[in-house]
Structure formats: C-alpha cells, structure tokens
Design a protein around this motif. Structure first.
Motif, mmCIF file in Angstrom:
data_model
loop_
_atom_site.group_PDB
_atom_site.id
_atom_site.type_symbol
_atom_site.label_atom_id
_atom_site.label_comp_id
_atom_site.label_asym_id
_atom_site.label_seq_id
_atom_site.Cartn_x
_atom_site.Cartn_y
_atom_site.Cartn_z
ATOM 1 N N VAL A 135 -39.171 36.335 -14.204
ATOM 2 C CA VAL A 135 -39.187 36.992 -12.893
ATOM 3 C C VAL A 135 -38.088 38.056 -12.805
ATOM 4 C CG1 VAL A 135 -39.053 36.657 -10.401
ATOM 5 C CG2 VAL A 135 -40.048 34.863 -11.853
ATOM 6 N N ALA A 136 -38.494 39.306 -12.591
ATOM 7 C CA ALA A 136 -37.528 40.381 -12.371
ATOM 8 C C ALA A 136 -36.996 40.301 -10.947
ATOM 9 C CB ALA A 136 -38.181 41.738 -12.614
ATOM 10 N N THR A 137 -35.680 40.475 -10.803
ATOM 11 C CA THR A 137 -35.037 40.404 -9.485
ATOM 12 C C THR A 137 -34.293 41.718 -9.206
ATOM 13 O OG1 THR A 137 -33.096 39.350 -10.483
ATOM 14 C CG2 THR A 137 -34.801 37.897 -9.590
ATOM 15 N N PRO A 138 -33.901 41.969 -7.962
ATOM 16 C CA PRO A 138 -33.247 43.240 -7.620
ATOM 17 C C PRO A 138 -31.988 43.507 -8.441
ATOM 18 C CG PRO A 138 -33.938 42.097 -5.635
ATOM 19 C CD PRO A 138 -34.152 41.138 -6.762
ATOM 20 N N ILE A 139 -31.738 44.801 -8.706
ATOM 21 C CA ILE A 139 -30.509 45.199 -9.400
ATOM 22 C C ILE A 139 -29.412 45.579 -8.410
ATOM 23 C CG2 ILE A 139 -31.696 45.910 -11.489
ATOM 24 C CD1 ILE A 139 -31.541 48.785 -10.579
ATOM 25 N N GLY A 140 -29.720 45.566 -7.138
ATOM 26 C CA GLY A 140 -28.734 45.890 -6.119
ATOM 27 C C GLY A 140 -29.306 45.666 -4.735
ATOM 28 N N ASN A 141 -30.277 46.478 -4.381
ATOM 29 C CA ASN A 141 -30.904 46.393 -3.062
ATOM 30 C C ASN A 141 -31.882 45.225 -3.027
ATOM 31 O OD1 ASN A 141 -32.572 46.831 -0.763
ATOM 32 N ND2 ASN A 141 -31.964 48.982 -0.759
ATOM 33 N N LEU A 142 -31.603 44.233 -2.203
ATOM 34 C CA LEU A 142 -32.437 43.029 -2.152
ATOM 35 C C LEU A 142 -33.849 43.312 -1.655
ATOM 36 C CD1 LEU A 142 -29.908 40.369 -0.804
ATOM 37 C CD2 LEU A 142 -30.597 40.826 -3.167
ATOM 38 N N VAL B 140 -46.566 31.803 -21.146
ATOM 39 C CA VAL B 140 -45.475 32.663 -20.693
ATOM 40 C C VAL B 140 -46.071 33.780 -19.842
ATOM 41 C CG1 VAL B 140 -43.596 34.201 -21.374
ATOM 42 C CG2 VAL B 140 -44.101 32.164 -22.750
ATOM 43 N N THR B 141 -45.562 33.928 -18.631
ATOM 44 C CA THR B 141 -46.050 34.946 -17.701
ATOM 45 C C THR B 141 -44.880 35.799 -17.235
ATOM 46 O OG1 THR B 141 -47.748 33.402 -16.909
ATOM 47 C CG2 THR B 141 -47.292 35.332 -15.541
ATOM 48 N N ALA B 142 -45.058 37.122 -17.211
ATOM 49 C CA ALA B 142 -44.007 38.027 -16.736
ATOM 50 C C ALA B 142 -44.373 38.598 -15.378
ATOM 51 C CB ALA B 142 -43.781 39.160 -17.738
ATOM 52 N N ILE B 143 -43.428 38.558 -14.465
ATOM 53 C CA ILE B 143 -43.609 39.137 -13.132
ATOM 54 C C ILE B 143 -42.746 40.395 -13.078
ATOM 55 C CG2 ILE B 143 -43.187 38.834 -10.671
ATOM 56 C CD1 ILE B 143 -44.088 35.948 -13.021
ATOM 57 N N PRO B 144 -43.351 41.587 -13.209
ATOM 58 C CA PRO B 144 -42.570 42.818 -13.339
ATOM 59 C C PRO B 144 -41.836 43.179 -12.060
ATOM 60 C CG PRO B 144 -44.897 43.333 -13.092
ATOM 61 C CD PRO B 144 -44.803 41.837 -13.213
ATOM 62 N N GLY B 145 -40.825 44.021 -12.234
ATOM 63 C CA GLY B 145 -40.033 44.451 -11.093
ATOM 64 C C GLY B 145 -38.893 45.351 -11.523
ATOM 65 N N PRO B 146 -37.770 45.340 -10.817
ATOM 66 C CA PRO B 146 -36.672 46.269 -11.090
ATOM 67 C C PRO B 146 -36.127 46.152 -12.507
ATOM 68 C CG PRO B 146 -36.361 45.190 -8.968
ATOM 69 C CD PRO B 146 -37.494 44.490 -9.641
ATOM 70 N N CYS B 147 -35.777 47.321 -13.069
ATOM 71 C CA CYS B 147 -35.140 47.392 -14.386
ATOM 72 C C CYS B 147 -34.238 48.611 -14.381
ATOM 73 C CB CYS B 147 -36.180 47.490 -15.492
ATOM 74 S SG CYS B 147 -35.472 47.693 -17.148
ATOM 75 N N ALA B 148 -32.924 48.414 -14.556
ATOM 76 C CA ALA B 148 -31.972 49.516 -14.470
ATOM 77 C C ALA B 148 -32.246 50.583 -15.524
ATOM 78 C CB ALA B 148 -30.550 48.970 -14.613
ATOM 79 N N ALA B 149 -32.630 50.180 -16.737
ATOM 80 C CA ALA B 149 -32.868 51.154 -17.804
ATOM 81 C C ALA B 149 -33.982 52.120 -17.426
ATOM 82 C CB ALA B 149 -33.209 50.427 -19.103
ATOM 83 N N ILE B 150 -35.072 51.593 -16.893
ATOM 84 C CA ILE B 150 -36.206 52.442 -16.516
ATOM 85 C C ILE B 150 -35.856 53.310 -15.315
ATOM 86 C CG2 ILE B 150 -38.592 52.447 -15.715
ATOM 87 C CD1 ILE B 150 -38.188 51.681 -18.668
ATOM 88 N N MET B 151 -35.137 52.754 -14.346
ATOM 89 C CA MET B 151 -34.755 53.555 -13.183
ATOM 90 C C MET B 151 -33.826 54.685 -13.595
ATOM 91 S SD MET B 151 -33.124 52.389 -9.552
ATOM 92 C CE MET B 151 -32.832 53.654 -8.295
#
Length: 283
Positions: free
Chosen positions: A18-25, A116-127
């Motif tokens: 599970v991807a979670t926020p990198i700053g802004n919730l 194994v399941t991935a839930i996409p979301g925030p990623c600092a590298a891509i941003m």
C-alpha cells in the motif's frame, strides 16, 4: 433509529503493498483506505508514523514492525500468517520497496505462492521527475548516493554513459556534497532539486550544479529531497575535435584515462578513443 453501517469488504489472504502519502495526507487513495480498513494487520517501518496515519484515517489495526533490519524469523512469521490473513505492507511514506524495505518479503511471498497485490499511489521519485522539466521518456532510479566521497564519485562515474535522466533520493545535510560530485563526475548536465514534495514548503529548483550549490550555501536546505540529473548532452564532435581533446588529456593522463575523460565529455566510444590515444602518443 440509526442504520447499521455496511460491513467492511473482506480481503483474500495475502500481501497488500500500500502506497501512502509522502507529505500531504490528502493524497491517500480511496483504495488504500479500503485495504487498510479491511486488512488483518499492517507491517510497517515505524509503528509510530503508521499509527499517526491510521489515527488520522480513523482506523485501528495491529501494527507489526518490519524493516531491513528485521530478522529472518520475523519475515517467516509474516509470510506464514499470510496463508490465512490479509497483511498490508506500508513504508513511512510513499510506495514501499522504492528505496524502502520489502524486497525480501515480496520475494518470499512469490516463492510460497502467496498472492501479492499492489495498491498504487504517491511516489517521490515519480513526482520529482514530473516536476523537474528534464527529459522523462527514459529515466533511471538509482536510489541514494553512497555516503563516502570516493564511493559517491565512482558511483556517479559508473552512470555517466547512461542516456537517460537519473533520479536519486538525497538528504538535506548531504546535498552540497552530492551536487559537487555531480559537477565533477557528470559535467555540464542540468540538475533539478525537488524538496519537501507535497508539503507546505515544497520547492523545486533547476540549474547547473555550481549554481545550485551557491543557492543552497546561502539558503541551507531542509527536508527530504529528490535529486535529478539530466542525460548527457550530445555535441557533434569531429575527428579533429576528438584528437585535440585527446592530445590535451594525454599531457597529464595515461591513454586509458584520457580516453575515459574524452568519452565522458563527448559521448564517443571509449574503446575507439583509447585506440586513437595510443596512436597519437606514438606519433
């Protein structure tokens, strides 16, 4: 009379990345919330950080610490539990496994036949890449640069011939040293410093390394950083130009070193330059 809330959607046993926020919730996804609500427990780097996120979301779940320092038996216990339970894996921020723990756990799950399941979301590298203004048709994520000066320089030199934008994670205290190493090992390349992404003091600056160094010397950086380096600048170089550069380099360097230096500056083939350097030295 109030209605009974609908039951939470059940999850099949397995691992949920599970991807979670990198700053802004506010960047948490609806699907991530659903999985965190429905899972049987959460494996995380720091139970305090994940606990704050779950509290913000109004979720209460068992938290199990899991990081790169976890022992094999801890990982084994998690994998065994996934035979009958749904376990979410989160990092402190962003997408797990991207310079964060989780590789061994995912590898073990695949070996055991666990879903194994991935839930996409925030990623600092891509941003950072999308904000940088640097070419993004091809890029390489290269993690954190080594801490030691010599190792950092050698690491960058090993990436010099890669024709793509390079993406690194960096910390504020090391930024100036990394910019200096980039100026030496990857000369004449544009650099973007993307700092504190999604947070109140988000800042993105682009320029050549020495100009950025001057800025950050006067304005010491804080926070988490994505450091991006543009691909090599290809300049049309004639044979005469290459010979002139080789002759200049041969005044102080061995043929192999001269060839490597000119290859870095021009993008020409190092082996061909080495052969030419040997010929020039014998003339």
């Amino acid at each position: 009379m109030s209605e009974t809330p609908p039951p939470e959607k059940s999850l099949d046993p397995g691992l949920y990345i599970v991807a979670t926020p990198i700053g802004n919730l506010g960047d948490i996804t609806l699907r991530a919330i659903e999985v965190l609500k429905a899972c049987d427990g959460v494996a995380c780097e720091d139970t305090r950080i994940t606990g704050k996120l779950l509290k913000h979301l109004g979720i209460s779940k068992p938290l199990w610490r899991y990081d790169d320092h976890s022992e094999h038996r801890d990982r084994r216990r998690l994998v065994d539990s996934m035979q009958t339970r749904a376990v979410a894996l989160v990092s402190d921020a962003g997408t797990p496994l991207v310079s964060d723990p989780g590789f061994r756990l995912v590898n073990d799950c695949h070996s055991e036949g666990i879903q194994v399941t991935a839930i996409p979301g925030p990623c600092a590298a891509i941003m950072g890449l999308t904000l940088s203004g640097l070419p993004n048709d091809r890029f390489m994520f290269a993690g954190f640069l080594p801490n030691k000066d010599k190792a950092r320089r050698e690491y960058l030199e090993g990436l010099a011939s890669i024709d793509s934008t390079l993406v690194f994670y960096e910390t504020a205290p090391r930024l100036l040293k990394s910019l200096d190493a980039i100026a030496t090992s990857l000369p004449n390349r544009e650099v973007t410093v993307a700092r504190e992404l999604t947070k109140l003091h988000e800042d993105v600056r682009r320029g050549l390394p020495h100009g950025l160094m001057a800025w950050y010397e006067a304005n010491p950086p804080k926070g988490e950083i994505v450091l991006l380096v543009g691909p090599p600048v290809r300049v049309e170089t004639t044979d005469a130009d290459a010979d002139a550069l080789l002759l200049e380099a041969l005044e102080t360097l061995k043929p192999s070193q001269a060839a490597a230096q000119v290859a870095k500056r021009t993008g020409l083939d190092r082996k061909a330059l080495y052969t030419r350097a040997l010929g020039l030295r014998s003339e």
